[in-house]
Design an enzyme around this catalytic site. Structure first.
Site, PDB file in Angstrom:
ATOM      1  CG  ASN A   6      -1.606   1.280   1.456  1.00  0.00           C
ATOM      2  OD1 ASN A   6      -1.955   2.010   0.451  1.00  0.00           O
ATOM      3  ND2 ASN A   6      -2.078   1.476   2.643  1.00  0.00           N
ATOM      4  CG  PHE A   7       2.897   2.290  -3.552  1.00  0.00           C
ATOM      5  CD1 PHE A   7       3.308   1.252  -3.004  1.00  0.00           C
ATOM      6  CD2 PHE A   7       3.133   2.863  -4.742  1.00  0.00           C
ATOM      7  CE1 PHE A   7       4.437   0.627  -3.521  1.00  0.00           C
ATOM      8  CE2 PHE A   7       4.023   1.693  -5.659  1.00  0.00           C
ATOM      9  CZ  PHE A   7       4.403   0.628  -4.930  1.00  0.00           C
ATOM     10  CE  LYS A   8       0.142   3.250   4.830  1.00  0.00           C
ATOM     11  NZ  LYS A   8       0.583   3.537   6.314  1.00  0.00           N
ATOM     12  CG  HIS A  88      -5.545   1.924   5.725  1.00  0.00           C
ATOM     13  ND1 HIS A  88      -5.154   2.615   6.413  1.00  0.00           N
ATOM     14  CD2 HIS A  88      -4.547   0.633   5.380  1.00  0.00           C
ATOM     15  CE1 HIS A  88      -3.765   2.480   6.766  1.00  0.00           C
ATOM     16  NE2 HIS A  88      -3.615   1.280   5.966  1.00  0.00           N
ATOM     17  CD  GLU A  90      -2.413   5.380   6.939  1.00  0.00           C
ATOM     18  OE1 GLU A  90      -2.572   5.377   5.809  1.00  0.00           O
ATOM     19  OE2 GLU A  90      -1.540   4.934   7.527  1.00  0.00           O
ATOM     20  CD  GLU A 157      -3.332  -2.903   7.434  1.00  0.00           C
ATOM     21  OE1 GLU A 157      -2.184  -3.171   7.281  1.00  0.00           O
ATOM     22  OE2 GLU A 157      -3.952  -1.731   7.344  1.00  0.00           O
ATOM     23  N   GLY A 163       3.021   2.053  10.610  1.00  0.00           N
ATOM     24  CA  GLY A 163       3.794   3.118  10.473  1.00  0.00           C
ATOM     25  C   GLY A 163       4.608   3.371  11.604  1.00  0.00           C
ATOM     26  CB  SER A 194       5.802  -2.209  11.803  1.00  0.00           C
ATOM     27  OG  SER A 194       5.410  -0.914  12.148  1.00  0.00           O
TER      28      SER A 194
HETATM   29  C1  PEP Z   1      -0.484   0.007   6.329  1.00  0.00           C
HETATM   30  O1  PEP Z   1      -0.781   1.224   6.429  1.00  0.00           O
HETATM   31  O2  PEP Z   1      -1.359  -0.699   5.832  1.00  0.00           O
HETATM   32  C2  PEP Z   1       0.621  -0.675   6.769  1.00  0.00           C
HETATM   33  C3  PEP Z   1       0.716  -1.837   7.440  1.00  0.00           C
HETATM   34  O3  PEP Z   1       1.718   0.341   7.025  1.00  0.00           O
HETATM   35  P1  PEP Z   1       3.309  -0.117   7.592  1.00  0.00           P
HETATM   36  O4  PEP Z   1       3.517  -1.230   7.033  1.00  0.00           O
HETATM   37  O5  PEP Z   1       3.948   1.237   7.249  1.00  0.00           O
HETATM   38  O6  PEP Z   1       3.086  -0.218   9.229  1.00  0.00           O
END
Ligand code: PEP
Length: 230
Positions: A6-8, A88, A90, A157, A163, A194
Site C-alpha cells: 500500500n503506497f498511500k 483502512h 487512515e 492491522e 507506520g 510494520s
Molecule cells: C498499512 O498502512 O497498511 C501498513 C501496514 O503500514 P506499515 O507497514 O508502514 O506499518
C-alpha cells in the site's frame, strides 16, 4: 502467501512505473502460488505488465456522477481495475469514514465483483484493555460487511503498529488471527503493521497468517522483493 503493498500518498506516476518494471522483472523468482498486490496512488493507475494485481486504495461507490474529488467505476474500468482496499484505519481516522460509509462502499464493489481487501484494526487504548475488548472492537468492524463474500481478503492491522516501526508480537498476532479465523473460516487473513524484511519470516510462520499488507517497507522495490522472496 499474499503480499500487498500500500503506497498511500507516496510515489508518483513516473516512480510507480519504474518501481513496477523493476518488480515485474524479479517476480519470476517468487513461489508460483504467492500473490502480489500493489495499491499505488490513483494518479498512477494504468495498465502494467507483470505477475501482480493492481488495486486502488479508495473509490466512491458510484458508476459516475457529481462527486467532486472522487472517482467511480467508470474511471476504474478504463484501467481494468477490479481490486480495492477498504476500511483502512487512515481512512477511518483521518478521512472520517464511518462503518456505514465503508459498508456502503463494500456492498457497491461486491456487487461489481471486485476483489476487496478489507482492513480492520484496534487503537492502542483498546489493546490495553485486553483481548476481549480487542475482539469486540474488531468484530464491530464487520458490521454491514458480508464476510462470506468469496472475493474477500481481510487484513488485521493494529493501528498502533502501522507506520510506527513496532510490529505486534507473535503472540498478539497469533491469538488475534486464531480468534478471527473462527469467524472468517476460509477467507484469507493478512497481518499489517510494520511488517518488514527483518520480521517477515517470523510473521509468515504464524498459524493463521495468509500474508501481509505492507506500507513503509513496500515503498522500495528491493525491500518489498526481499519480503516476497524470503
Ligand atoms: C498499512 O498502512 O497498511 C501498513 C501496514 O503500514 P506499515 O507497514 O508502514 O506499518
Amino acid at each position: 502467501m499474499i503480499y500487498a503493498g500500500n503506497f498511500k500518498s507516496n510515489h508518483t506516476r513516473k516512480s510507480t512505473e519504474y518501481y513496477l518494471k523493476a518488480l515485474a522483472q524479479k517476480l519470476g523468482a517468487k513461489q508460483a502460488e504467492d500473490k502480489v498486490y500493489i495499491f499505488p496512488p490513483l494518479t498512477a493507475i494504468d495498465h502494467y505488465e507483470g505477475d501482480f494485481t493492481l488495486g486502488v486504495q479508495n473509490a466512491y461507490p458510484t458508476h459516475h456522477g457529481a462527486f467532486t474529488g472522487e472517482i467511480g467505476l467508470e474511471q476504474l474500468d478504463e484501467f481494468d481495475i477490479k481490486t480495492i482496499l477498504l476500511g483502512h484505519s487512515e481512512r477511518r481516522e483521518h478521512l472520517g469514514e464511518s462503518q456505514a460509509d465503508i459498508s456502503k462502499k463494500f456492498a457497491f464493489f461486491q456487487d461489481q465483483d471486485f476483489e476487496i481487501v478489507y482492513c480492520i484494526g484496534e487503537p492502542l487504548a483498546i489493546r490495553e484493555k485486553g483481548f476481549e475488548a480487542v475482539m469486540q472492537y474488531l468484530l464491530a468492524q464487520f458490521e454491514g460487511i458480508d464476510i462470506g463474500y468469496e472475493n474477500l481478503i481481510v487484513a488485521y492491522e493494529p493501528i498502533w503498529a502501522i507506520g510506527t516501526g513496532r510490529s505486534a508480537t507473535v503472540e498478539e498476532i497469533s491469538s488475534t488471527h486464531r480468534a478471527l479465523k473462527k469467524v472468517l473460516k476460509h477467507t484469507p487473513l493478512l497481518y499489517g503493521g510494520s511488517a518488514k524484511p527483518s520480521n517477515i519470516k517470523e510473521i509468515k510462520n504464524i498459524a493463521g497468517v495468509d500474508g501481509v499488507l505492507v506500507g513503509s517497507a513496500s515503498l522500495e522495490t528491493e525491500s518489498f522483493l526481499e519480503m516476497i522472496l524470503s
